[in-house]
Design a protein around this motif. Structure first.
Motif, PDB file in Angstrom:
ATOM      1  N   HIS A  36       4.585   1.667  -1.738  1.00 24.28           N
ATOM      2  CA  HIS A  36       5.392   1.032  -2.783  1.00 24.28           C
ATOM      3  C   HIS A  36       4.796  -0.333  -3.098  1.00 24.28           C
ATOM      4  O   HIS A  36       4.604  -1.150  -2.197  1.00 24.28           O
ATOM      5  CB  HIS A  36       6.842   0.902  -2.334  1.00 24.28           C
ATOM      6  N   PRO A  37       4.481  -0.605  -4.369  1.00 27.11           N
ATOM      7  CA  PRO A  37       3.805  -1.853  -4.717  1.00 27.11           C
ATOM      8  C   PRO A  37       4.620  -3.117  -4.459  1.00 27.11           C
ATOM      9  O   PRO A  37       4.054  -4.159  -4.150  1.00 27.11           O
ATOM     10  CB  PRO A  37       3.499  -1.708  -6.210  1.00 27.11           C
ATOM     11  N   GLY A  38       5.933  -3.040  -4.557  1.00 28.23           N
ATOM     12  CA  GLY A  38       6.750  -4.231  -4.378  1.00 28.23           C
ATOM     13  C   GLY A  38       7.409  -4.343  -3.025  1.00 28.23           C
ATOM     14  O   GLY A  38       7.803  -5.431  -2.611  1.00 28.23           O
ATOM     15  N   ALA A  39       7.542  -3.231  -2.313  1.00 29.89           N
ATOM     16  CA  ALA A  39       8.292  -3.231  -1.056  1.00 29.89           C
ATOM     17  C   ALA A  39       7.404  -3.288   0.179  1.00 29.89           C
ATOM     18  O   ALA A  39       7.902  -3.477   1.276  1.00 29.89           O
ATOM     19  CB  ALA A  39       9.198  -2.006  -0.992  1.00 29.89           C
ATOM     20  N   GLY A  40       6.113  -3.092   0.021  1.00 30.79           N
ATOM     21  CA  GLY A  40       5.201  -3.215   1.157  1.00 30.79           C
ATOM     22  C   GLY A  40       4.951  -1.924   1.900  1.00 30.79           C
ATOM     23  O   GLY A  40       5.370  -0.840   1.491  1.00 30.79           O
ATOM     24  N   ALA A  41       4.260  -2.051   3.034  1.00 28.44           N
ATOM     25  CA  ALA A  41       3.781  -0.908   3.801  1.00 28.44           C
ATOM     26  C   ALA A  41       4.902  -0.081   4.426  1.00 28.44           C
ATOM     27  O   ALA A  41       4.686   1.063   4.797  1.00 28.44           O
ATOM     28  CB  ALA A  41       2.817  -1.373   4.882  1.00 28.44           C
ATOM     29  N   GLY A  42       6.077  -0.615   4.560  1.00 26.51           N
ATOM     30  CA  GLY A  42       7.181   0.121   5.161  1.00 26.51           C
ATOM     31  C   GLY A  42       7.846   1.107   4.220  1.00 26.51           C
ATOM     32  O   GLY A  42       8.738   1.858   4.624  1.00 26.51           O
ATOM     33  N   TYR A  43       7.402   1.125   2.962  1.00 31.08           N
ATOM     34  CA  TYR A  43       8.024   1.993   1.962  1.00 31.08           C
ATOM     35  C   TYR A  43       6.969   2.761   1.185  1.00 31.08           C
ATOM     36  O   TYR A  43       5.836   2.319   1.036  1.00 31.08           O
ATOM     37  CB  TYR A  43       8.867   1.163   0.979  1.00 31.08           C
ATOM     38  N   GLU A  44       7.389   3.910   0.697  1.00 28.11           N
ATOM     39  CA  GLU A  44       6.499   4.787  -0.056  1.00 28.11           C
ATOM     40  C   GLU A  44       7.142   5.095  -1.397  1.00 28.11           C
ATOM     41  O   GLU A  44       8.360   5.239  -1.497  1.00 28.11           O
ATOM     42  CB  GLU A  44       6.311   6.073   0.748  1.00 28.11           C
ATOM     43  N   LEU A  45       6.320   5.205  -2.422  1.00 29.48           N
ATOM     44  CA  LEU A  45       6.780   5.611  -3.746  1.00 29.48           C
ATOM     45  C   LEU A  45       6.346   7.055  -3.942  1.00 29.48           C
ATOM     46  O   LEU A  45       5.162   7.374  -3.823  1.00 29.48           O
ATOM     47  CB  LEU A  45       6.161   4.715  -4.816  1.00 29.48           C
TER      48      LEU A  45
END
Length: 67
Positions: A36-45
């Motif tokens: 996820h571009p705004g949420a960082g490595a802990g999240y996936e889009l």
């Protein structure tokens, strides 16, 4: 006695999810996964798509919970 089955990465990342298309009610499939571009490595889009052309994106955490 029940045995605990270890979770695979697809079970924990939500990639086995097949939501119904809001347009035609067919099953949708993951066609793209990225950090996820705004949420960082802990999240996936994740981008889901349907044969009818409908698509949507969702953000999930590493445990596979939709945000």
């Amino acid at each position: 006695m029940a045995q605990n089955k270890p979770q695979t990465s697809s079970e924990t990342s939500g990639t086995d999810d097949h939501p119904r298309c809001p347009h035609c009610d067919r099953l949708m499939y993951v066609v793209k996964r990225s950090q996820h571009p705004g949420a960082g490595a802990g999240y996936e889009l994740q981008t889901f798509a349907c044969l009818c052309g409908e698509s949507f994106e969702r953000r999930i955490d590493k445990a596979g919970h939709s945000q």
